[in-house]
Design a protein around this motif. Structure first.
Motif, PDB file in Angstrom:
ATOM      1  N   UNK A  14       0.818  -1.223   0.000  1.00  0.00           N
ATOM      2  CA  UNK A  14       0.000   0.000   0.000  1.00  0.00           C
ATOM      3  C   UNK A  14       0.847   1.266   0.000  1.00  0.00           C
ATOM      4  N   UNK A  15       0.241   2.326  -0.517  1.00  0.00           N
ATOM      5  CA  UNK A  15       0.745   3.681  -0.343  1.00  0.00           C
ATOM      6  C   UNK A  15      -0.151   4.325   0.711  1.00  0.00           C
ATOM      7  N   UNK A  16       0.439   4.931   1.749  1.00  0.00           N
ATOM      8  CA  UNK A  16      -0.355   5.378   2.887  1.00  0.00           C
ATOM      9  C   UNK A  16      -0.023   6.815   3.267  1.00  0.00           C
ATOM     10  N   UNK A  17      -1.064   7.583   3.562  1.00  0.00           N
ATOM     11  CA  UNK A  17      -0.932   8.921   4.129  1.00  0.00           C
ATOM     12  C   UNK A  17      -1.470   8.885   5.551  1.00  0.00           C
ATOM     13  N   UNK A  18      -0.684   9.411   6.511  1.00  0.00           N
ATOM     14  CA  UNK A  18      -1.079   9.409   7.914  1.00  0.00           C
ATOM     15  C   UNK A  18      -1.152  10.835   8.434  1.00  0.00           C
ATOM     16  N   UNK A  19      -2.104  11.072   9.304  1.00  0.00           N
ATOM     17  CA  UNK A  19      -2.202  12.350  10.010  1.00  0.00           C
ATOM     18  C   UNK A  19      -2.599  12.057  11.451  1.00  0.00           C
TER      19      UNK A  19
END
Length: 904
Positions: free
Chosen positions: A196-201
């Motif tokens: 996966x490609x993941x963006x976290x905040x």
């Protein structure tokens, strides 16, 4: 003791932010979708019919070399070196630009290049913000977003010698292809499962409770893209310390099949919105399935669109239409936004979505629509099938989003089918079927809609009629619409007539007999430049409704908008009457504003008021964001009920956001109605790229990426051989005409990000970046459409080349004489790889010739005029040890003329 602990924590966090080095802000990147074609005018004269530019921050970037040449300023622009030098108006008024030094010298005065006004290298030119041209030269430049035009107003007379110079430059400009080059399509295999490609905040909020005790609250959101079962899958999760999962969504899609009978077909599965249908339904979110071959950028309805997508909670988004602010909102816990029923104007519609993150992030997206875009090509059949179940998200164990009125409704199934056929170039036939439940205690209802779309000259027509198929209702239960749009000079006209009888649907209420509605709209510009004021765009609309046995009702709307120094202002006044056209029972208005007040100050807000039967102000909302220092921002938010019915809301915050290469940190100290609060934010992206896990401060989801590998292809077979081929460092690439910021590393690899997932990207090597001038790309490039979540490695072979030169002569008057002639270089497969014309002295040159065997021949049109022996091709071979072949001369002998004898 607890308060002391929190104080120590805050001091430690402040010390942490202080000792960490601050990385420079990333360079300005121009969104590919910001490309536009402009008209440039000087007075009544047209400088360019087609000037290429790029939208940026309520302005436009234009090519400097073309602008100075059109204005006849003798300034030489050297994009390769990032330099421009010369003079304007008179020789003592010098101009020098040095992009590398970020320096401009105008008439001896040294100026810097502000970061907010770009001057960058793009597409073999220096593109500059037109607002910079106003600072450098005695010009006023007005950019009209609605007309896609630049108006040059000189402050001093310009020595433009019209006609020839301008015409020659326009012709040269037109030679630049607007369409992307026709590169071979490289099909990327789809994976059954990818990393996966993941963006976290992450956000930690520390604030006092009702008893004054400070307590931390953790919130998070993550977006994930990956290939699963050979499908594109998008996942969204958000939660907090109290509820690990408060929102969860997933959808699956396939961007398009390559099978003949499924050409252009794609499907979607998961959390999605159902399509809207005139008179019948509006778009609603739920769990669904959609199968279609309709282009993704085609509006569901003739004259309206709905824009929606996902963003992390806490972000803000602004919507601009042709440069005018339409709306703004903050993203809630659902991670969704939606702008519904946006009118499309006659001509080009450019929507700009600008999103701002809590740690200073900024994302821009452009969408282009045009009235008539829904016309289907002749003989083409387009279809769209959808099934949607309104209610909670697809992951049923997750509690539904209570902030959305849609998702609190009882679950209901909705079916949709749409067929469109292009009868010819100017006529499209449409047919739609809908099934939906109008009330929980009633069975599902069926609706059928037939219609046509057509255009004549500059007028577009639409006709639709919908029937409710219900045996308990009269057969005359129907609703029809006749709609047309046109433009006369700069005035746009829109006329819509609706008539329904006994028709009840999701968007229309039941009527015992008939309802007739007439909507008329006029739009246009009001040019006030003669008195030094900006152009005002105005729109007037009137909606009149007549029902059987009910009073007349009228709603009118006047919208005016303009741009003042980067600030968009829009006033919307709506009044209604049940008496006559000339009276107003109630009139309400709102003043919407947004944009930049200063280079480092951004504002948006809304002032609502009532204008009739009496005038008074109702509410005032203001959001103000100011950049105090390089990474320190001040934000002020005020929401005030001017009627005193609700308590005012306000907040003041001071934040520091640090942008590192791998992540972004933010600390926000604020004060609002509830008291003092502290927020700590961390955001980053994580993904598998070329076998390695990489972190990045920029997002990885919602876009494609590839690894481009450059190497010297010793065997000229296009395949990388680790034992014999040499990897090349510092190679750069162009993506759809833009030079990408990435360069190849020591392994010859460059990570090319921000590629479109919905359309082809043309990728090619920048020859000027190659270390050897006689190295050349092994192919012109490739056209690819990346897959979601996958980052493949694509080879870009480089080949060694050489040169062949010589002279060509013709035997005439008993001696060889140099001539101009067309020569061809033909490879071993008989393909003409180059064609040149010799110079006046007979000299010719074939450059960048790959290794191999060739023959040099005279162009076929000359062969018939030569003796066969002298026209024979010359065999040559370029070898690694013999790259330059010189002195390959040709002596041509023409066929002697035949003289016929005529008897007297």
């Amino acid at each position: 003791m607890r308060e002391l602990g929190y104080s120590i924590t805050i001091i430690a966090i402040g010390f942490f932010f202080t000792i960490f080095p601050v990385h420079a802000q990333p360079e300005i990147e121009i969104n590919e979708d910001a490309f536009i074609v402009l008209v440039a005018k000087l007075g009544h004269a047209t400088l360019f019919d087609e000037l290429f530019g790029y939208l940026y921050d309520d302005s436009v970037l234009a090519p400097l070399s073309l602008i100075v040449e059109a204005l006849e300023f003798p300034i030489e622009v050297n994009p390769a070196e990032g330099l421009a030098d010369g003079w304007f108006l008179s020789e003592n008024r010098r101009f020098t630009l040095n992009l590398n030094a970020r320096e401009v010298i105008v008439e001896g005065q040294k100026l810097g290049l502000p970061k907010s006004l770009p001057a960058i290298l793009k597409d073999d030119d220096i593109f500059v913000d037109v607002r910079l041209l106003e600072q450098w030269f005695p010009l006023n430049i007005q950019f009209s977003f609605n007309e896609l035009a630049l108006y040059f107003q000189p402050q001093e007379p310009l020595p433009i010698q019209q006609r020839l110079a301008r015409k020659a430059r326009r012709e040269k400009q037109k030679k630049r292809e607007i369409k992307k080059p026709d590169l071979p399509h490289l099909a990327l295999p789809r994976r059954w499962l990818s990393w996966p490609q993941m963006d976290f905040a992450f956000d930690i909020s520390i604030q006092p409770d009702e008893k004054g005790r400070w307590s931390p609250q953790l919130n998070y959101s993550t977006t994930l893209d990956m290939s699963l079962l050979a499908l594109d899958s998008k996942w969204f999760f958000s939660g907090s310390g109290d509820a690990l999962f408060s929102t969860a969504r997933v959808d699956f899609s396939h961007p398009g099949f390559n099978v003949d009978w499924l050409e252009d077909t794609r499907f979607f599965l998961g959390d999605m919105s159902s399509p809207a249908t005139t008179h019948v339904t509006s778009a609603k979110s739920g769990i669904g399935f959609e199968w279609m071959n309709t282009p993704l950028d085609t509006p569901d309805q003739f004259d309206q669109i709905t824009l929606e997508d996902a963003l992390p909670p806490g972000w803000e988004i602004e919507l601009y239409h042709n440069g005018q602010l339409l709306d703004f909102r903050e993203i809630g816990e659902t991670g969704r936004y939606r702008f519904e029923n946006i009118d499309l104007l006659f001509g080009e519609n450019i929507f700009q979505l600008v999103a701002y993150g809590p740690q200073g992030q900024k994302r821009e997206q452009y969408k282009h629509y045009r009235i008539g875009q829904s016309m289907v090509p002749p003989g083409k059949l387009r279809y769209q099938l959808a099934l949607n179940r309104t209610g909670p998200d697809i992951i049923s164990m997750i509690s539904p989003d209570v902030s959305s009125t849609e998702e609190t409704e009882a679950p209901a199934y909705r079916y949709y089918a749409n067929l469109q056929w292009g009868a010819n170039e100017w006529l499209t036939l449409t047919g739609r079927w809908n099934r939906l439940t109008l009330h929980d205690d009633q069975p599902a209802q069926d609706f059928v809609t037939l219609g046509t779309r057509t255009f004549l000259r500059n007028t577009y027509f639409e006709w639709d009629t919908s029937w409710r198929l219900n045996p308990e209702r009269p057969t005359s239960s129907s609703a029809s619409r006749l709609h047309l749009q046109t433009q006369i000079n700069e005035i746009q006209a829109d006329l819509q007539y609706d008539y329904s009888t006994h028709f009840h649907s999701e968007t229309l209420s039941a009527a015992t007999e008939s309802v007739a509605k007439l909507v008329a709209k006029l739009r246009g510009p009001l040019d006030l430049s003669a008195i030094g004021l900006p152009t005002i765009r105005w729109e007037w609309s009137n909606e009149t409704v007549r029902r059987t046995d009910e009073p007349f009702s009228m709603n009118a709307n006047l919208r005016t908008s303009t741009n003042v120094s980067g600030l968009s202002l829009s006033n919307n006044l709506v009044w209604s009457s049940n008496k006559s056209w000339l009276s107003a029972d109630v009139a309400n208005g709102s003043l919407l504003f947004g944009g930049r007040l200063h280079q480092n100050v951004r504002a948006k807000g809304n002032l609502s008021y009532q204008a009739a039967p009496e005038f008074y102000f109702k509410t005032f909302i203001l959001d103000l964001n100011a950049r105090l220092f390089k990474d320190v921002d001040l934000a002020v938010n005020i929401s005030y009920d001017l009627l005193g019915e609700e308590k005012e809301k306000y907040s003041l915050s001071l934040s520091r956001n640090l942008h590192y290469e791998d992540f972004t940190l933010g600390m926000n100290l604020g004060y609002d109605n509830s008291g003092l609060n502290l927020d700590l934010g961390l955001s980053f992206s994580l993904g598998q790229q070329n076998g390695r896990w990489e972190m990045d401060s920029e997002r990885m989801t919602g876009q494609g990426a590839i690894v481009a590998r450059a190497f010297i292809d010793q065997h000229n077979d296009g395949q990388y051989d680790a034992e014999e081929d040499t990897l090349i460092e510092d190679v750069r690439y162009k993506v759809n005409g833009f030079e990408h910021k990435a360069r190849s590393n020591a392994q010859g690899e460059a990570l090319l990000t921000h590629l479109s997932l919905s359309r082809m990207s043309n990728i090619s090597v920048v020859p000027a970046s190659l270390p050897d001038p006689f190295l050349a790309p092994g192919h012109p490039g490739v056209a690819i459409k990346p897959n979601l979540g996958a980052v493949p490695t694509i080879d870009f072979p480089l080949i060694s080349t050489g040169e062949i030169d010589g002279s060509i002569y013709v035997w005439r008057d008993e001696k060889p004489q140099a001539i101009k002639a067309d020569l061809q270089l033909v490879d071993a497969k008989g393909k003409v790889v180059q064609e040149v014309r010799s110079a006046y002295d007979g000299f010719y040159l074939f450059s960048y010739v790959p290794m191999g065997k060739y023959e040099i021949r005279v162009a076929p049109k000359l062969v018939t005029q030569l003796e066969p022996e002298s026209a024979q091709p010359i065999q040559v071979e370029i070898k690694p040890e013999e790259e330059f072949l010189s002195g390959v001369d040709m002596l041509l002998k023409p066929i002697p003329p035949v003289i016929e004898a005529h008897r007297n």
